[in-house]
Motif scaffolding. Structure first.
Motif, mmCIF file in Angstrom:
data_model
loop_
_atom_site.group_PDB
_atom_site.id
_atom_site.type_symbol
_atom_site.label_atom_id
_atom_site.label_comp_id
_atom_site.label_asym_id
_atom_site.label_seq_id
_atom_site.Cartn_x
_atom_site.Cartn_y
_atom_site.Cartn_z
ATOM 1 N N THR A 237 -13.250 3.938 0.649
ATOM 2 C CA THR A 237 -12.628 5.110 0.296
ATOM 3 C C THR A 237 -11.221 4.924 0.030
ATOM 4 N N GLU A 238 -10.441 4.668 1.028
ATOM 5 C CA GLU A 238 -9.107 4.777 1.224
ATOM 6 C C GLU A 238 -8.424 3.630 -0.051
ATOM 7 N N ALA A 239 -9.175 2.433 -0.282
ATOM 8 C CA ALA A 239 -8.842 1.494 -1.281
ATOM 9 C C ALA A 239 -8.933 2.039 -2.570
ATOM 10 N N GLU A 240 -9.862 2.808 -2.741
ATOM 11 C CA GLU A 240 -10.145 3.593 -4.211
ATOM 12 C C GLU A 240 -9.135 4.486 -4.336
ATOM 13 N N ARG B 134 -6.008 4.610 -3.191
ATOM 14 C CA ARG B 134 -4.803 3.974 -3.485
ATOM 15 C C ARG B 134 -4.861 3.460 -4.926
ATOM 16 N N ARG B 135 -5.778 2.858 -5.299
ATOM 17 C CA ARG B 135 -6.083 2.511 -6.801
ATOM 18 C C ARG B 135 -5.856 3.546 -7.810
ATOM 19 N N THR B 136 -6.459 4.556 -7.392
ATOM 20 C CA THR B 136 -6.513 5.994 -8.276
ATOM 21 C C THR B 136 -4.795 6.344 -8.175
ATOM 22 N N ASP B 137 -4.433 6.231 -7.218
ATOM 23 C CA ASP B 137 -2.697 6.882 -7.071
ATOM 24 C C ASP B 137 -1.977 5.773 -7.814
ATOM 25 N N ALA B 138 -2.236 4.609 -7.573
ATOM 26 C CA ALA B 138 -1.547 3.427 -8.458
ATOM 27 C C ALA B 138 -1.432 3.659 -9.907
ATOM 28 N N GLN B 139 -2.949 4.075 -10.286
ATOM 29 C CA GLN B 139 -3.085 4.274 -11.611
ATOM 30 C C GLN B 139 -2.160 5.605 -12.001
ATOM 31 N N LEU B 140 -2.406 6.687 -11.405
ATOM 32 C CA LEU B 140 -1.803 7.724 -11.915
ATOM 33 C C LEU B 140 -0.287 7.563 -11.867
ATOM 34 N N SER B 141 0.311 6.885 -11.008
ATOM 35 C CA SER B 141 1.685 6.444 -10.927
ATOM 36 C C SER B 141 2.106 5.732 -12.159
ATOM 37 N N GLN B 142 1.287 4.672 -12.341
ATOM 38 C CA GLN B 142 1.553 3.855 -13.553
ATOM 39 C C GLN B 142 1.484 4.834 -14.981
ATOM 40 N N LEU B 143 0.544 5.558 -14.735
ATOM 41 C CA LEU B 143 0.504 6.706 -15.950
ATOM 42 C C LEU B 143 1.837 7.579 -16.103
ATOM 43 N N ALA B 144 2.358 7.834 -14.882
ATOM 44 C CA ALA B 144 3.400 8.849 -14.784
ATOM 45 C C ALA B 144 4.659 8.069 -15.104
ATOM 46 N N ILE B 145 4.707 6.965 -14.853
ATOM 47 C CA ILE B 145 6.091 5.997 -15.188
ATOM 48 C C ILE B 145 6.078 5.843 -16.643
#
Length: 158
Positions: A43-46, A48-59
């Motif tokens: 759950t935590e890994a998922e 983190r992956r979601t946060d990373a994807q959202l961060s990449q989109l924001a970037i």
């Protein structure tokens, strides 16, 4: 004596059975705990992956906004600024850091847009003032030439 030995063996077998049952319960509890931790980890890994994807989109969105503000096409940004941007992005440790950076970037963008608008307004005002001054100078020169021409004609006509 045979009966005592049999009783001793039966007691030993019963003790071993109880130990095995206890060990099986411990094993089952450990397995359940491992399953629970595995689920939490996944759950935590998922997340983190979601946060990373959202961060990449924001970037990517911030980069697109930056390029748009700078009037630079996406593929023309030099390698050095991209490296600097990547280093700055890597320093962001959490979603809160990213959000704070995004807010700061949006405020800076808004400030720069306001400064650009002010500069454009000032430029338009200066252009209007210079156009008016040039028009006045031409009118004044035209009147002066017309006045000099009239004086010349009056002097010739006498």
């Amino acid at each position: 004596m045979n009966q005592d030995l049999t009783q001793q063996w039966l007691t030993e077998i019963q003790t071993i059975k109880e130990q095995m049952a206890e060990l099986q319960r411990d094993r089952d509890a450990a397995w359940e705990s491992a399953q629970k931790w595995r689920k939490l980890y996944n759950t935590e890994a998922e997340q983190r992956r979601t946060d990373a994807q959202l961060s990449q989109l924001a970037i990517a969105s911030l980069k697109a906004d930056l390029h748009k503000l700078q009037g630079i096409e996406t593929g023309t940004l030099a390698a050095t600024p991209v490296t600097a941007i990547q280093q700055e992005i890597e320093q962001l440790k959490s979603m809160e850091d990213l959000q704070a950076k995004l807010i700061a970037m949006i405020k800076e963008r808004d400030r720069l847009l306001q400064a650009l608008k002010t500069e454009q307004d000032s430029h338009a005002q200066t252009r209007n003032n210079l156009t008016t001054a040039l028009g006045d100078a031409i009118d004044s020169l035209t009147r002066e030439r017309a006045g000099a021409k009239e004086k010349g004609e009056q002097g010739v006509g006498r």
